[in-house]
Design a protein around this motif. Structure first.
Motif, mmCIF file in Angstrom:
data_model
loop_
_atom_site.group_PDB
_atom_site.id
_atom_site.type_symbol
_atom_site.label_atom_id
_atom_site.label_comp_id
_atom_site.label_asym_id
_atom_site.label_seq_id
_atom_site.Cartn_x
_atom_site.Cartn_y
_atom_site.Cartn_z
ATOM 1 N N GLU A 78 -6.790 40.001 9.729
ATOM 2 C CA GLU A 78 -5.908 40.415 9.039
ATOM 3 C C GLU A 78 -4.257 39.176 9.024
ATOM 4 O O GLU A 78 -4.298 38.872 7.019
ATOM 5 C CB GLU A 78 -6.153 41.155 7.849
ATOM 6 C CG GLU A 78 -7.982 41.693 7.866
ATOM 7 C CD GLU A 78 -7.572 42.680 6.092
ATOM 8 O OE1 GLU A 78 -7.231 42.804 5.655
ATOM 9 O OE2 GLU A 78 -8.489 44.253 7.119
ATOM 10 N N THR A 138 -19.692 39.864 14.700
ATOM 11 C CA THR A 138 -19.819 40.836 15.063
ATOM 12 C C THR A 138 -20.837 41.607 15.989
ATOM 13 O O THR A 138 -20.904 42.371 16.560
ATOM 14 C CB THR A 138 -19.742 41.498 13.831
ATOM 15 O OG1 THR A 138 -18.152 41.557 13.419
ATOM 16 C CG2 THR A 138 -19.623 43.796 14.463
ATOM 17 N N ALA A 164 -15.511 49.003 1.796
ATOM 18 C CA ALA A 164 -15.138 47.871 2.165
ATOM 19 C C ALA A 164 -14.575 47.477 3.762
ATOM 20 O O ALA A 164 -15.069 45.793 3.898
ATOM 21 C CB ALA A 164 -13.510 47.619 1.062
ATOM 22 N N GLU A 165 -14.403 48.212 4.266
ATOM 23 C CA GLU A 165 -13.551 47.617 5.869
ATOM 24 C C GLU A 165 -15.273 47.679 6.405
ATOM 25 O O GLU A 165 -15.586 46.742 7.180
ATOM 26 C CB GLU A 165 -13.155 49.170 6.216
ATOM 27 C CG GLU A 165 -11.499 49.270 6.022
ATOM 28 C CD GLU A 165 -10.428 47.692 5.573
ATOM 29 O OE1 GLU A 165 -11.025 47.426 7.116
ATOM 30 O OE2 GLU A 165 -10.272 47.322 4.906
ATOM 31 N N THR A 223 -5.543 42.278 0.415
ATOM 32 C CA THR A 223 -5.952 43.892 0.525
ATOM 33 C C THR A 223 -4.834 44.662 0.125
ATOM 34 O O THR A 223 -5.110 45.758 -0.457
ATOM 35 C CB THR A 223 -6.174 44.225 1.767
ATOM 36 O OG1 THR A 223 -6.933 43.194 2.470
ATOM 37 C CG2 THR A 223 -7.003 45.493 2.333
ATOM 38 N N LEU A 277 -4.829 37.676 4.757
ATOM 39 C CA LEU A 277 -5.440 38.348 3.784
ATOM 40 C C LEU A 277 -5.109 39.932 3.868
ATOM 41 O O LEU A 277 -5.325 40.468 2.794
ATOM 42 C CB LEU A 277 -7.328 38.725 4.573
ATOM 43 C CG LEU A 277 -8.424 39.223 3.729
ATOM 44 C CD1 LEU A 277 -7.977 39.005 1.948
ATOM 45 C CD2 LEU A 277 -9.383 39.326 4.443
ATOM 46 N N LYS A 302 -10.233 51.545 8.184
ATOM 47 C CA LYS A 302 -10.307 50.767 9.408
ATOM 48 C C LYS A 302 -10.507 51.255 10.309
ATOM 49 O O LYS A 302 -11.031 51.663 11.050
ATOM 50 C CB LYS A 302 -9.166 49.388 9.335
ATOM 51 C CG LYS A 302 -8.799 48.604 8.352
ATOM 52 C CD LYS A 302 -8.110 48.066 9.116
ATOM 53 C CE LYS A 302 -7.228 46.443 7.918
ATOM 54 N NZ LYS A 302 -8.717 45.338 7.852
ATOM 55 N N SER A 324 -19.650 41.243 8.129
ATOM 56 C CA SER A 324 -19.161 40.144 7.682
ATOM 57 C C SER A 324 -19.246 38.958 7.986
ATOM 58 O O SER A 324 -20.156 37.745 8.150
ATOM 59 C CB SER A 324 -18.910 40.259 6.442
ATOM 60 O OG SER A 324 -17.200 40.160 6.338
ATOM 61 N N THR A 358 -9.883 43.564 14.294
ATOM 62 C CA THR A 358 -9.483 44.298 12.959
ATOM 63 C C THR A 358 -8.015 44.198 11.521
ATOM 64 O O THR A 358 -8.347 44.335 10.665
ATOM 65 C CB THR A 358 -10.720 45.881 12.776
ATOM 66 O OG1 THR A 358 -9.577 46.363 13.382
ATOM 67 C CG2 THR A 358 -11.506 45.740 13.313
ATOM 68 N N LYS A 411 -15.881 44.336 6.127
ATOM 69 C CA LYS A 411 -15.204 43.279 6.164
ATOM 70 C C LYS A 411 -15.836 42.997 7.821
ATOM 71 O O LYS A 411 -15.579 42.210 8.363
ATOM 72 C CB LYS A 411 -13.831 43.762 5.644
ATOM 73 C CG LYS A 411 -13.039 43.090 5.116
ATOM 74 C CD LYS A 411 -12.080 44.168 5.199
ATOM 75 C CE LYS A 411 -11.097 44.222 3.975
ATOM 76 N NZ LYS A 411 -10.174 44.727 3.700
ATOM 77 N N LEU A 412 -15.969 44.216 8.026
ATOM 78 C CA LEU A 412 -16.264 43.849 10.121
ATOM 79 C C LEU A 412 -17.688 42.754 10.200
ATOM 80 O O LEU A 412 -18.079 42.602 10.907
ATOM 81 C CB LEU A 412 -17.083 45.674 10.413
ATOM 82 C CG LEU A 412 -16.825 45.228 11.814
ATOM 83 C CD1 LEU A 412 -15.728 44.999 12.382
ATOM 84 C CD2 LEU A 412 -16.823 47.374 12.445
#
Length: 285
Positions: free
Chosen positions: A112, A42, A31-32, A121, A117, A135, A38, A108, A35-36
């Motif tokens: 959030e 980045t 998931a992390e 989470t 967010l 993370k 997406s 990171t 997130k990074l």
């Protein structure tokens, strides 16, 4: 006449819904990772910083290559091996690398918190320390990759340029591998520092300012000319990198060992991880 009472119909008992399985750590890492990556910024941030770092180093190496004929015999003799190694990863390059990595690590966390967010989470995964550990793992992996790409790419190009003056180094030369690793690992150390500051401060601008001060400004304000300032200087990640980049130890007022520089890296990374993982245990904003 006898009337028989009819018992009320019993309500059917529905089977309890099966409990949702706890998120596995590998799922949190995935998931992390999503997130990074997406964020469209980045890959561009990684590519831009890698090109800038390599560009700084190549420019310096080419400058030395061009000036080589005008140097004295003593200057040429002093160039090998420390200055040749420093051409492969200059001060400007490591400052750029540490700044980029610390910003990635900080975002990171504070990203959030800034969007709110983080509440979602932690509602979905109440195991906060597991979330932050995921993370930490993702940031460590990607910034280590950035550091290795920048260090190896710079070394290959700069030493290819310097070899035209018979002043280049190779990977098999003494001290080159530890120096390259010291440059590459400056990235994850800086990223973890950024994460720790972000977990404590939780505001983007303040986090960037504090991280920048710890990693870059404080080392510029102290020197190793006196014992007191030398102690402070030798405790900083930037100074540890400056020691590790030396293929051959240079004379200094207060010399320190390569193992001491590695210990500074390790302590900063470990303390930063502990702060990042535990600072969020009871705070949502």
């Amino acid at each position: 006449m006898t009337v028989t009472a009819t018992p009320p119909a019993s309500t059917p008992v529905r089977p309890a819904a099966p409990a949702e399985p706890r998120a596995r750590f590998v799922d949190l890492v995935a998931a992390e990772w999503i997130k990074l990556w997406s964020l469209r910024s980045t890959p561009w941030a990684f590519l831009g910083s890698a090109l800038a770092i390599i560009g700084f180093n190549v420019f310096t190496a080419y400058n030395d290559y061009s000036n080589w004929p005008s140097w004295s015999a003593q200057q040429k003799a002093e160039f090998m091996p420390n200055w040749a190694m420093l051409d492969s990863f200059t001060d400007a390059a490591v400052l750029c690398l540490m700044l980029t990595a610390s910003a990635i690590g900080a975002l990171t966390v504070v990203g959030e918190y800034g969007t709110g967010l983080i509440r979602t989470t932690f509602t979905a995964v109440p195991a906060r320390r597991s979330v932050m550990s995921a993370k930490v793992l993702v940031v460590t992996v990607v910034t280590t990759g950035l550091g290795l790409a920048a260090a190896l790419g710079s070394f290959w190009l700069t030493q290819a340029i310097l070899s035209g003056r018979d002043a280049g180094l190779s990977l098999t030369d003494t001290g080159v591998i530890p120096s390259l690793l010291g440059s590459a690992l400056a990235a994850p150390v800086a990223a973890l520092v950024g994460m720790a500051v972000g977990a404590l401060v939780r505001a983007s601008a303040a986090t960037m300012g504090v991280s920048f001060a710890l990693l870059l400004l404080v080392p510029m304000g102290v020197s190793d000319d006196h014992y007191g300032t030398a102690v402070v200087d030798h405790l900083l990640p930037y100074s540890a990198w400056a020691r590790l980049i030396q293929v051959v130890e240079k004379p200094a007022h207060f010399p320190w060992s390569e193992s001491g520089a590695w210990a500074v890296y390790a302590v900063w990374a470990l303390v930063s991880v502990v702060i990042t993982v535990f600072a969020v245990q009871r705070r949502d904003q």
